[in-house]
Design a protein around this motif. Sequence first.
Motif, short mmCIF file in Angstrom:
data_model
loop_
_atom_site.label_atom_id
_atom_site.label_comp_id
_atom_site.label_asym_id
_atom_site.label_seq_id
_atom_site.Cartn_x
_atom_site.Cartn_y
_atom_site.Cartn_z
N SER A 56 14.29 20.34 48.47
CA SER A 56 14.78 21.21 47.38
C SER A 56 16.17 21.77 47.62
CB SER A 56 13.81 22.37 47.10
OG SER A 56 12.54 21.91 46.72
N GLU A 57 16.79 21.51 48.76
CA GLU A 57 18.05 22.17 49.11
C GLU A 57 19.23 21.66 48.29
OE1 GLU A 57 19.08 23.94 53.20
OE2 GLU A 57 19.97 21.94 53.22
N THR A 58 20.24 22.51 48.19
CA THR A 58 21.50 22.18 47.52
C THR A 58 22.67 22.59 48.42
OG1 THR A 58 21.92 24.31 46.45
CG2 THR A 58 20.43 22.79 45.30
N ALA A 59 23.85 22.08 48.06
CA ALA A 59 25.10 22.58 48.63
C ALA A 59 25.75 23.58 47.70
CB ALA A 59 26.06 21.42 48.90
N SER A 60 25.32 23.59 46.44
CA SER A 60 25.95 24.41 45.40
C SER A 60 25.40 25.82 45.30
CB SER A 60 25.76 23.72 44.04
OG SER A 60 24.38 23.64 43.73
N GLY A 61 24.17 26.02 45.79
CA GLY A 61 23.52 27.31 45.63
C GLY A 61 22.87 27.50 44.27
N VAL A 90 28.49 15.15 61.63
CA VAL A 90 27.47 15.63 60.69
C VAL A 90 27.60 14.81 59.41
CG1 VAL A 90 26.53 17.59 59.41
CG2 VAL A 90 27.58 17.97 61.65
N VAL A 91 26.49 14.20 59.01
CA VAL A 91 26.42 13.42 57.78
C VAL A 91 25.69 14.25 56.74
CG1 VAL A 91 25.60 11.29 56.71
CG2 VAL A 91 26.37 11.27 59.10
N VAL A 92 26.29 14.45 55.57
CA VAL A 92 25.68 15.28 54.55
C VAL A 92 25.40 14.44 53.30
CG1 VAL A 92 26.87 17.31 55.46
CG2 VAL A 92 27.85 16.10 53.52
N CYS A 93 24.26 14.71 52.68
CA CYS A 93 23.88 13.99 51.46
C CYS A 93 23.29 14.98 50.46
CB CYS A 93 22.87 12.89 51.77
SG CYS A 93 22.47 11.85 50.34
N TYR A 94 24.12 15.44 49.54
CA TYR A 94 23.70 16.39 48.50
C TYR A 94 24.14 15.89 47.13
CZ TYR A 94 22.55 19.68 52.20
OH TYR A 94 21.99 20.28 53.30
N GLY A 95 23.53 16.45 46.11
CA GLY A 95 23.90 16.11 44.74
C GLY A 95 22.70 15.96 43.83
N MET A 96 21.62 15.33 44.34
CA MET A 96 20.46 15.11 43.48
C MET A 96 19.96 16.42 42.87
SD MET A 96 18.29 13.09 42.02
CE MET A 96 18.40 11.48 42.82
N ASN A 97 19.87 17.47 43.68
CA ASN A 97 19.39 18.76 43.18
C ASN A 97 20.50 19.65 42.63
OD1 ASN A 97 16.76 18.15 44.06
ND2 ASN A 97 17.13 19.03 46.07
N ASP A 98 21.75 19.32 42.95
CA ASP A 98 22.85 20.22 42.63
C ASP A 98 23.17 20.28 41.14
OD1 ASP A 98 24.24 21.25 45.34
OD2 ASP A 98 23.42 19.25 45.63
N GLY A 99 22.86 19.22 40.42
CA GLY A 99 23.02 19.26 38.96
C GLY A 99 21.84 19.89 38.27
N TYR A 112 29.12 22.47 42.71
CA TYR A 112 28.84 21.39 43.66
C TYR A 112 30.07 21.05 44.48
CZ TYR A 112 27.86 16.61 45.28
OH TYR A 112 27.70 15.48 46.04
N ARG A 113 31.21 20.90 43.81
CA ARG A 113 32.44 20.57 44.52
C ARG A 113 32.79 21.65 45.54
NH1 ARG A 113 34.45 19.69 39.20
NH2 ARG A 113 35.98 21.36 39.52
N ASP A 114 32.75 22.89 45.09
CA ASP A 114 33.11 23.99 45.98
C ASP A 114 32.16 24.07 47.17
OD1 ASP A 114 35.15 24.58 44.23
OD2 ASP A 114 34.18 26.36 43.36
N GLY A 115 30.87 23.91 46.89
CA GLY A 115 29.87 23.99 47.96
C GLY A 115 30.01 22.88 48.97
N LEU A 116 30.28 21.66 48.49
CA LEU A 116 30.41 20.54 49.42
C LEU A 116 31.70 20.63 50.22
CD1 LEU A 116 28.61 18.09 50.07
CD2 LEU A 116 30.18 16.71 48.73
N LEU A 117 32.79 21.02 49.58
CA LEU A 117 34.04 21.17 50.32
C LEU A 117 33.94 22.26 51.38
CD1 LEU A 117 36.64 20.82 47.42
CD2 LEU A 117 36.23 19.19 49.29
N ARG A 118 33.28 23.34 51.03
CA ARG A 118 33.08 24.41 52.01
C ARG A 118 32.23 23.91 53.18
NH1 ARG A 118 29.27 29.47 50.66
NH2 ARG A 118 29.27 30.49 52.69
#
Length: 316
Positions: A56-61, A90-99, A112-118
Amino acid sequence: MEPFYGKDKPLPEALRIVFLGDSITDDGTYIAFLDAYFRRHAPASSIELISLGVSSETASGLSEPFHPFPRPCVHDRLARALAETQPDWVVVCYGMNDGIYHPLSEERFRAYRDGLLRLLGQIRQAGAKAIAMTPPPFDPASLPDGAKRLLPEGLPESAYSYETPFADYERVLKRYADWVLSLGDEAADATVSIHEELLAHIAAERAADPAYLSGDGIHPFAPGHAVMAQSLLRTLFGVEPERARAFAASMDGSAYFELVLQRHRLMSAAWKEHVGHTNPNKAEGALPLAEARVEAQALEARIRELAADSSASSTL
């Protein structure tokens, strides 16, 4: 980009890679494929793969209003995760839940962009290489009862969720994936495309069998995880696509792979709970990290024995 390693760039003696992501990384089958490959083909290198995926996690919050609990955000645990694991990559894979399964919105896309860049920036600040994978695709044809659950555009925001997703949510993920692949050296040390590769895999399988199910629409089955592993092997390690595909095919029904997967999930659950997270559901069967390491060691002898049975080359 050029792979970090390959025929002319031998693997180091030791490499620790941490994986952050949502339930697809939490499942971890693609990481177990990588582990199985390196154990068999590069036994002289100590490559440790630590999966810290959280369902259930996101990078976007972000979180949809009717999710059973507020979606966890990787930033709530990132500092501890980096401090405890001390990774090289560190390999990151987010997006499915972020939308959050809604139609495309610039506000959500920006989050999403801000969260992933951070996220990528903080990984680099910790001294590790930051590697961004694209989100996988949404496959509505594999969604159980999809015709009843998929919603058209234009409904109230509260209508959409992972249970009742926007019918064309794949268009949202495609936009997110294209943006990830546009990241330059200033943002990421590497980007890995799994979105287009998985779409091609699904299309090929569905051409042969129109009833083909790639997963549950959100989470790919093991063949999809194999495609993800092949993309990582090719992009980061320079492994020839045919070799990666042949290896993945050889793992189907393999006792060796099942043991590697068992060990992987044992250690992943222990690491995830050791680091901590805000998903209220504890990893099933998670042991304290010290106990998990003892159990994992007990699996090692059999894994090494099965790996050595192969006549495959020990080089990439």
